[in-house]
Each structure stands twice: as C-alpha cells, then as structure tokens.
Design a protein around this motif. Structure first.
Motif, short mmCIF file in Angstrom:
data_model
loop_
_atom_site.label_atom_id
_atom_site.label_comp_id
_atom_site.label_asym_id
_atom_site.label_seq_id
_atom_site.Cartn_x
_atom_site.Cartn_y
_atom_site.Cartn_z
N PRO A 299 -3.82 -4.23 -15.38
CA PRO A 299 -3.04 -5.22 -14.89
C PRO A 299 -3.69 -6.90 -14.28
O PRO A 299 -3.40 -7.90 -14.54
CB PRO A 299 -1.64 -5.04 -14.31
N THR A 300 -4.24 -6.00 -12.88
CA THR A 300 -4.61 -7.35 -12.29
C THR A 300 -5.41 -8.14 -12.61
O THR A 300 -5.49 -9.50 -12.47
CB THR A 300 -5.26 -6.82 -10.91
N ARG A 301 -6.29 -7.28 -13.76
CA ARG A 301 -7.17 -8.10 -13.80
C ARG A 301 -6.84 -9.07 -15.16
O ARG A 301 -7.77 -10.47 -15.84
CB ARG A 301 -8.87 -7.16 -14.13
N LYS A 302 -5.98 -8.41 -16.14
CA LYS A 302 -5.70 -8.95 -17.01
C LYS A 302 -4.64 -10.44 -16.31
O LYS A 302 -4.51 -11.50 -17.59
CB LYS A 302 -4.15 -8.81 -17.89
N VAL A 303 -3.84 -10.58 -15.37
CA VAL A 303 -3.10 -11.79 -15.10
C VAL A 303 -4.72 -12.90 -14.63
O VAL A 303 -3.95 -13.52 -15.16
CB VAL A 303 -2.56 -11.17 -14.13
N ALA A 304 -5.53 -12.17 -14.32
CA ALA A 304 -6.71 -13.54 -13.57
C ALA A 304 -7.04 -13.84 -14.87
O ALA A 304 -6.82 -15.10 -15.82
CB ALA A 304 -7.25 -12.89 -12.62
N TRP A 305 -6.71 -12.90 -16.20
CA TRP A 305 -8.00 -13.86 -16.98
C TRP A 305 -7.32 -14.90 -17.70
O TRP A 305 -6.79 -15.25 -18.01
CB TRP A 305 -8.53 -12.03 -17.80
N GLU A 306 -5.42 -14.38 -18.12
CA GLU A 306 -4.66 -14.94 -18.03
C GLU A 306 -3.52 -16.97 -18.06
O GLU A 306 -3.75 -17.20 -18.07
CB GLU A 306 -2.52 -14.31 -18.47
N VAL A 307 -4.54 -16.23 -15.86
CA VAL A 307 -4.56 -17.87 -15.71
C VAL A 307 -5.27 -18.48 -15.60
O VAL A 307 -5.32 -20.10 -15.99
CB VAL A 307 -4.43 -17.68 -13.96
N MET A 308 -6.38 -17.93 -16.16
CA MET A 308 -7.88 -18.82 -16.30
C MET A 308 -7.57 -19.41 -17.79
O MET A 308 -7.92 -20.28 -17.83
CB MET A 308 -9.35 -17.52 -16.28
N ARG A 309 -7.04 -18.54 -18.54
CA ARG A 309 -7.33 -19.53 -20.17
C ARG A 309 -5.90 -20.25 -19.87
O ARG A 309 -6.20 -22.14 -20.61
CB ARG A 309 -6.33 -18.46 -20.88
N ALA A 310 -4.75 -19.94 -18.53
CA ALA A 310 -3.83 -20.86 -18.70
C ALA A 310 -4.02 -22.34 -18.06
O ALA A 310 -4.48 -23.96 -18.28
CB ALA A 310 -2.12 -20.81 -17.92
N VAL A 311 -5.24 -22.45 -17.43
CA VAL A 311 -5.98 -23.13 -16.80
C VAL A 311 -6.93 -24.00 -17.27
O VAL A 311 -6.29 -25.60 -17.96
CB VAL A 311 -6.71 -23.07 -15.39
N GLU A 312 -7.82 -23.44 -18.46
CA GLU A 312 -8.10 -24.38 -19.51
C GLU A 312 -7.83 -24.75 -20.33
O GLU A 312 -7.61 -26.24 -20.89
CB GLU A 312 -8.98 -23.23 -19.99
#
Ligand code: SAM
Length: 461
Positions: free
Chosen positions: A19-32
């Motif tokens: 879940p930690t890596r999934k959350v990091a990825w979701e944040v990156m997608r939302a930033v872009e």
C-alpha cells in the motif's frame, strides 16, 4: 533467490501490492493528471489507507523524493528505454529508481515491489519491461548514473547542476543570479541540494500568548535567529496543546524574521495602525498582531481570497487587536493612513521549494508575467496607504531578482516620495546577510530557512 516472482508455488503474492508504494504512485498520477498538491493529497491518502508511523514516513520520503528528483530519474530511464515510456509506467519506474538509487531499499525488493505494483495498477503487460529496466538501473549507483546522463560542468554548468541536483534550468539560473555574481559552484550546488531536503518543522511561540513553559517537554531546540522559534525534532505539531489553542503556530523561522523585521524598522511618530495587505493564511499576521498587541498597536489583516481570509481569522483568533478584512490589496481603501504596512506578496515561491516537491516542475518562467505587475501594484498601493514617516515592508518567499529588487526598484523609480531603509540593521544578530545592500535575503543552505527576501521603504513626502 529472494525475488518473489521466481516462486511459482505462491501465485497469490503476485496480486498483492504494497500500500505504501501504491499510495506514492497514486499521488504521482494525481500530480500529473489533476495538478494535485502533494502536501494536501498525500496526508489524506495515508489516512484513508490506514498508513501510519514508519510506513507513513517511508511513503512520504518515497513520494517527495521521487517527485523532487523525477526529471533526473527520467534522464536515466530515457537512456534505458529510448523508444518512450507511457506516463503511468514511467511513474512506477521513477519510484523504483528512487528506491534503488537514493533510498536504502535493497534492489531486489525495489524491483519486485515495482513489478507487483505494475500488475496491480496498470496490468500484466508492462511488468516484464519494468523488471528489465529496473534491473539495469540497479546495475550502477547514483554517482555513476549522473556522470553518464548529466552534461559535464565544463561544457554546460547550468545543465550539469540541473540534472545532478534535480531542478529545471531556469530555476538554476534564477538562483545563480540571486546568489550574486560570481556565485561559487559549490554555493549554488549547496543551495540546490538544500531544496532537496525536507525542512525541519519550526514552531513560533507567539509573544504574549505562549512562553518557554509551553515548549518545555517538547523534543527539539530553540530556533537560531528568532527568539520565538523552536525547531521540533519530530512528532505531530497538531498534537501540541498550544498549537491546537492557537497560542503557538507552525512557522518557518524565515517568515518569523520577516514579521520581526517589519515590526522593528523605525518609524517616526505614532506607531499604532498596522496593516498586513496580503495576510492569507495568516502566519505573519498572527506574529505581527502579537508583537503589535505588546506595543498598543492595532492590526488590520487583509486577504483577497475569502477562504484564505478564514484561515487568517483562525490564526489570529486569540488577538483582540487584530481585525480581518477581505479586499483586493491593490484597491483597498482606508479611513486614515497606516503607520506600518506589510506586503508579503504572492510570488513564485522559489524560496520554499523544499516544502513543495512538485512546485519546481510546475512553476514556469511565464508565471512571472502575471506576478511581477501584481507585486508592483500591491507595493505601490501600500505606499499610498502609509503616512509620511511610516514604513512599508515588502517580502517574498522567492529570491528571484525580478520579484525582489526588480519590483522594489521599479516602484522606487516611479515616485519621489519614498526612500529605501536598511532592513539588515534591524536584524543585527543574523549572519550571512549582504550588509552592503539595504535588503535582507535569507537562504536555506545558510540559515536553514526559506529564502525570504525583505525590503523596507519609508514615505518621505
Ligand atoms: C505569500 S502569501 C502571504 C502569506 C502570509 N503573509 C502568511 O505569512 O501566512 C500571499 C497572499 O496574497 C494573497 N493575494 C493575492 N493577490 C492579492 C491581492 N490582489 N490583494 C490581496 N491579497 C492578495 C494570496 O491569496 C495569498 O494569500
């Protein structure tokens, strides 16, 4: 072999995702995709996913560090995949690269969790590509990669620093110019690297509302430059009683120095009517109001955006001498002139890049086209609102010369009823100031603060 993908007897693990890596990825997608702000989205997703403690710290470092250095990692990834990489896959690869090159995650774990993440959030097809690319990333360490992908300093100093320290070229150039010519290579590199480290949380014990007793028992140490500052060692500032009550705030020491300087520049005659023209979200207004209360001054805190004015109201709620109003600071009217006005102008925020991981990539030089005229208009109107003998303090959390001296000098050049006041002299204890100029410029790599700029102007006629 530790690589879990090689264990065909445990296929269910392949569907699992950390879940930690999934959350990091979701944040990156939302930033872009949605221009999200990391500082707002990440804490919300951590809460939603029940990620706390060490896992939350890991996710924060992973997300912030990856976003800060994303273009540097892109230079590495583009050499390994010259045919192009889809954006969602690129974000998985950036996260994996950060774990391999900059965090202490063993390569096999970084690769396998990235493959799992790819399968869970994108699909099976790119999983082997992610596996292959990250194995190649892991074959060299960060200094070796930088040597390979960054232009040499001799050929292209700005391009070299931009890749090695992960900043866009135009920001490297702006910071170089603001440091002053000729800024030593080492100093510019130290400044850029300071932007890549998360700042320590600093508290302000608002004078008259909080004192040393309120800070006793907290782990940390007194600030270096502001008498009201306390640098927290760790923990959640929101859990501190004085912070919840509004007697203590969270405020960078550089911002505290701006308010302290604004209250300290000498004015001739009465000193009871103060105005903060751009007050939202209210950190400086709360310190100014507290300093003013001790001297019998009243503060009007103005903010143009209603929801930010609400934040100011909350920040100053314990101060009887402070009133919050909502107006455009370029046209605000006053019944009588003020003795002191503070213009903490909206700016590019290039002095606070360490706080906002995505800001350096989102900001564009074209932002100056709108901001600089606004800054000039706000400063010019502030000078109209101050009485003869009174003082306007102009501040930005950007050291960009167009937003700092450029604005001050343009406004000064257009009128003959204003003089510059040496603002360095009201901060005699603060080191590393260029005292041959009347301006204060703070630096993250020297003062451990945001790069705040301060100028003071007195009405003479
Ligand atoms: C750098 S921030 C001020 C930070 C604040 N002094 C503090 O310490 O918390 C600039 C503020 O100016 C406000 N602003 C932007 N345009 C403005 C205008 N025309 N008049 C007044 N305020 C404005 C922004 O909404 C923002 O809240």
């Amino acid at each position: 072999m530790a690589d879990r993908r090689s264990r065909p007897d445990r296929p269910q693990l392949r569907q699992r995702v950390d879940p930690t890596r999934k959350v990091a990825w979701e944040v990156m997608r939302a930033v872009e995709e949605q221009d999200a702000y990391v500082n707002l989205l990440l804490p919300a997703l951590l809460r939603e996913n029940g990620i706390a403690g060490r896992d939350a710290a890991f996710t924060t470092e992973l997300t912030h560090g990856t976003i800060r250095r994303s273009r540097t990692y892109d230079a590495v990834l583009d050499t390994l995949a010259p045919k192009g990489i889809d954006a969602p896959v690129r974000d998985v690869l950036r996260l994996g690269t950060h774990q391999i090159l900059a965090m202490r995650v063993p390569s096999h774990a970084a690769v396998s969790t990235s493959v799992d993440l790819t399968r869970a959030v994108i699909g099976h097809r790119p999983a082997s590509f992610v596996n292959a690319v990250l194995r190649k990333v892991a074959a060299s360490d960060l200094p070796t990669w930088l040597e390979r992908v960054a232009p040499s300093y001799e050929d292209d100093p700005v391009g070299h620093l931009a890749v090695v320290h992960a900043h866009p070229r135009w920001i490297v150039e702006a910071l170089r110019d603001a440091l002053g010519a000729p800024a030593a290579e080492g100093e510019l590199a130290a400044l850029l690297e300071a932007d890549n480290a998360a700042p320590q949380v600093t508290l302000v014990a608002r004078p008259g509302l909080a004192d040393a007793d309120d800070l006793a028992g907290l782990s940390g140490s007194p600030g270096e430059w502001s008498p009201y500052a306390f640098r927290l060692e760790g923990g959640d500032p929101g859990a501190i009683e004085g912070v919840r009550e509004g007697r203590i705030g969270v405020q960078d020491e550089g911002s505290q120095l701006v308010a302290i300087a604004a209250a300290a520049v000498p004015v001739a005659g009465p000193d009871a009517r103060w105005l903060d023209l751009c007050a939202g979200p209210g950190g400086k207004a709360a310190l100014l109001g507290a300093l003013g209360a001790a001297r019998g001054a009243e503060l009007v805190a103005n903010e143009v955006t209603p929801h930010r004015a609400e934040l100011v109201r909350s920040a100053v709620r314990l101060l009887d001498n402070t009133e919050v109003v909502v107006h455009d600071g370029r046209t605000l009217e006053a019944d009588a002139p003020y003795d002191r006005v503070v213009v903490d102008a909206p700016c590019t925020g290039l002095g606070a890049l360490r706080r906002r991981p995505e800001a350096r990539w989102r900001r564009q030089p074209s932002d100056l086209v709108g901001l600089v005229p606004l800054q000039r208009d706000l400063l010019a109107h502030a000078l109209d609102l101050v009485r003869v003998g009174g003082v306007v303090t102009y501040a930005t959390c950007s050291p960009h010369l167009a937003e700092t001296r450029g604005v001050v000098e343009a406004v000064l050049g257009a009128r003959d009823d204003v003089e510059l006041v040496d603002v360095t002299s009201v901060l005699p204890e603060v080191p590393y100031l260029d005292r041959s100029t009347p301006y204060v410029q703070l630096w993250p790599h020297l003062h451990g603060t945001d790069a705040m700029f301060v100028a003071a102007l007195r009405r003479t006629a």
